[in-house]
Design a protein around this motif. Structure first.
Motif, short mmCIF file in Angstrom:
data_model
loop_
_atom_site.label_atom_id
_atom_site.label_comp_id
_atom_site.label_asym_id
_atom_site.label_seq_id
_atom_site.Cartn_x
_atom_site.Cartn_y
_atom_site.Cartn_z
N GLY A 97 -20.90 1.74 -23.19
CA GLY A 97 -21.22 2.09 -21.82
C GLY A 97 -21.70 0.94 -20.96
N ILE A 98 -21.23 -0.26 -21.22
CA ILE A 98 -21.63 -1.42 -20.42
C ILE A 98 -20.64 -1.66 -19.29
CG2 ILE A 98 -22.16 -3.88 -20.47
CD1 ILE A 98 -24.12 -2.13 -22.01
N SER A 99 -19.36 -1.47 -19.57
CA SER A 99 -18.31 -1.69 -18.58
C SER A 99 -17.28 -0.59 -18.73
CB SER A 99 -17.67 -3.07 -18.78
OG SER A 99 -17.06 -3.15 -20.06
N GLY A 100 -16.14 -0.73 -18.07
CA GLY A 100 -15.05 0.21 -18.24
C GLY A 100 -15.24 1.51 -17.49
N ARG A 155 -31.68 0.59 -22.75
CA ARG A 155 -31.82 1.98 -23.20
C ARG A 155 -32.89 2.15 -24.26
NH1 ARG A 155 -25.79 1.66 -23.20
NH2 ARG A 155 -25.12 2.38 -21.13
N PHE A 156 -33.04 1.17 -25.17
CA PHE A 156 -34.11 1.24 -26.17
C PHE A 156 -35.46 1.26 -25.45
CE2 PHE A 156 -34.80 -0.06 -30.83
CZ PHE A 156 -36.14 0.29 -30.84
N VAL A 157 -35.61 0.40 -24.46
CA VAL A 157 -36.86 0.33 -23.71
C VAL A 157 -37.08 1.60 -22.90
CG1 VAL A 157 -38.11 -0.94 -21.92
CG2 VAL A 157 -36.78 -2.19 -23.62
N GLN A 158 -36.02 2.14 -22.28
CA GLN A 158 -36.16 3.38 -21.53
C GLN A 158 -36.59 4.53 -22.43
OE1 GLN A 158 -32.24 3.71 -19.76
NE2 GLN A 158 -32.99 3.04 -17.75
N ALA A 159 -36.01 4.60 -23.63
CA ALA A 159 -36.31 5.70 -24.54
C ALA A 159 -37.72 5.61 -25.12
CB ALA A 159 -35.28 5.73 -25.68
N ALA A 160 -38.09 4.43 -25.57
CA ALA A 160 -39.35 4.28 -26.31
C ALA A 160 -40.51 3.82 -25.45
CB ALA A 160 -39.14 3.28 -27.46
N GLY A 161 -40.22 3.19 -24.31
CA GLY A 161 -41.28 2.55 -23.53
C GLY A 161 -41.44 1.10 -23.95
N GLN A 222 -26.47 10.73 -15.30
CA GLN A 222 -26.09 9.32 -15.29
C GLN A 222 -26.35 8.66 -13.93
OE1 GLN A 222 -22.03 9.87 -16.46
NE2 GLN A 222 -22.47 9.77 -18.66
N ASP A 223 -26.40 9.48 -12.87
CA ASP A 223 -26.70 8.93 -11.54
C ASP A 223 -28.03 8.19 -11.54
OD1 ASP A 223 -24.39 9.80 -10.31
OD2 ASP A 223 -25.29 11.64 -9.52
N VAL A 224 -28.96 8.62 -12.37
CA VAL A 224 -30.29 7.99 -12.40
C VAL A 224 -30.17 6.54 -12.82
CG1 VAL A 224 -32.58 8.04 -13.44
CG2 VAL A 224 -31.41 10.19 -12.91
N SER A 225 -29.45 6.28 -13.92
CA SER A 225 -29.33 4.90 -14.40
C SER A 225 -28.45 4.06 -13.49
CB SER A 225 -28.77 4.87 -15.83
OG SER A 225 -27.51 5.51 -15.90
N ARG A 226 -27.47 4.70 -12.84
CA ARG A 226 -26.58 3.95 -11.96
C ARG A 226 -27.22 3.63 -10.62
NH1 ARG A 226 -22.57 7.77 -13.62
NH2 ARG A 226 -22.86 8.87 -11.65
N GLY A 228 -30.59 5.12 -9.48
CA GLY A 228 -32.01 5.37 -9.32
C GLY A 228 -32.33 6.84 -9.09
N VAL A 229 -33.60 7.19 -9.26
CA VAL A 229 -34.03 8.59 -9.19
C VAL A 229 -33.77 9.19 -7.81
CG1 VAL A 229 -36.01 10.14 -9.32
CG2 VAL A 229 -35.74 8.32 -11.02
N GLY A 230 -34.15 8.46 -6.77
CA GLY A 230 -33.99 8.99 -5.41
C GLY A 230 -32.56 9.33 -5.08
N ALA A 231 -31.65 8.40 -5.39
CA ALA A 231 -30.24 8.63 -5.10
C ALA A 231 -29.68 9.77 -5.95
CB ALA A 231 -29.45 7.35 -5.34
#
Length: 267
Positions: A97-100, A155-161, A222-226, A228-231
């Motif tokens: 899920g990095i490109s493509g 993603r590791f950092v997002q999941a675990a902190g 997926q919109d969040v990671s692409r 941000g939360v507001g968008a």
């Protein structure tokens, strides 16, 4: 009924369909399912086939043999870093899920035994992860002179902190399934040998849900990671018109009124 759809004479990846589910197997057990350039290409191809097949509703990635994956086959890949081994165009699904092409359909993963580096990143780019209690994890790129480049730095950092993730990312030290569960890297830890059956059960449950609703849900998340939360919050209502006027929405309402299970068609 299971239909075999293997496409390669040298099947580093196996691909079969079982109803609405496609079963994707890592199939290089003699090398602990380490990813070489051929295996990466084949995995992208079968995930792209899954994404483009309107009949299929969920993918289950598992591993043949005792181990999920030892990570990347660094010796085979050494001279291919700059030759497109990890590049995917807009028509291809990047397993990490990095490109493509953006993946819009759910993926469940069952892991057992060794699950290193790219295997963890493959998990982190999926939607449900069932881990055997015997799993041994390590994000050990820094011990090999490189860094994670399949999404773990995000993603590791997002999941675990940050404070929980960095001791493992910065050292490459190993951790067990129970630690992976505490770090929010997996959905469930199950008894050794039952991970595939549990993952298949969840895949079947996903297939009972409305396909259009599932795809829209994933896209919104997926919109969040692409963006941000507001968008992402601002975009939620854009999914509703197509859903509310779909045949599946009418079927869902009728099933509720008639007190029966819904039979969704994805229309």
């Amino acid at each position: 009924m299971t239909t075999d759809r293997n496409q390669h004479t040298d099947n580093r990846i196996t691909y079969q369909t079982d109803g609405y589910i496609c079963l994707i197997g890592l199939n290089r057990a003699d090398k602990r399912n380490a990813f070489d350039s051929h295996m990466i290409k084949q995995l992208s191809e079968v995930l792209t086939d899954y994404e483009n097949d309107d009949h299929l509703r969920c993918a289950l990635i598992f591993a043949h043999g005792e181990h999920f994956t030892a990570g990347l086959d660094l010796m085979e890949l050494q001279d291919k870093w700059d030759k497109g081994a990890f590049e995917f165009d807009d028509s291809q699904i990047d397993p990490w899920g990095i490109s493509g092409k953006l993946r819009c359909k759910p993926v469940v993963v069952a892991v057992q035994g060794t699950c290193f580096t790219a295997g963890i990143e493959l998990m982190l780019n999926s939607d449900v992860v069932i881990a055997s209690s015997n799993c041994n994890f390590a994000q050990m790129e820094v011990q090999r002179g490189i860094m994670p480049f399949g999404g773990a730095t995000v993603r590791f950092v997002q999941a675990a902190g940050w404070q929980k993730a960095m001791p493992y990312l910065l050292t490459g030290k190993a951790f067990d399934a129970q630690t992976a569960d505490r770090l929010n890297l997996v959905s469930e830890v199950v008894e050794n040998g039952t991970e595939y059956e549990r993952a298949l059960m969840i895949a079947k449950e996903i297939c009972q849900a409305a396909p259009l609703g599932v795809k829209s849900l994933l896209s919104s998340a997926q919109d969040v990671s692409r963006s941000g939360v507001g968008a992402a919050l601002a975009n939620i209502h854009s999914y509703l018109p197509d859903l509310f006027y779909s045949e599946d929405a009418r079927e869902g309402a009728m099933a509720m009124v008639e007190r029966r299970d819904a039979e969704f068609k994805g229309k």
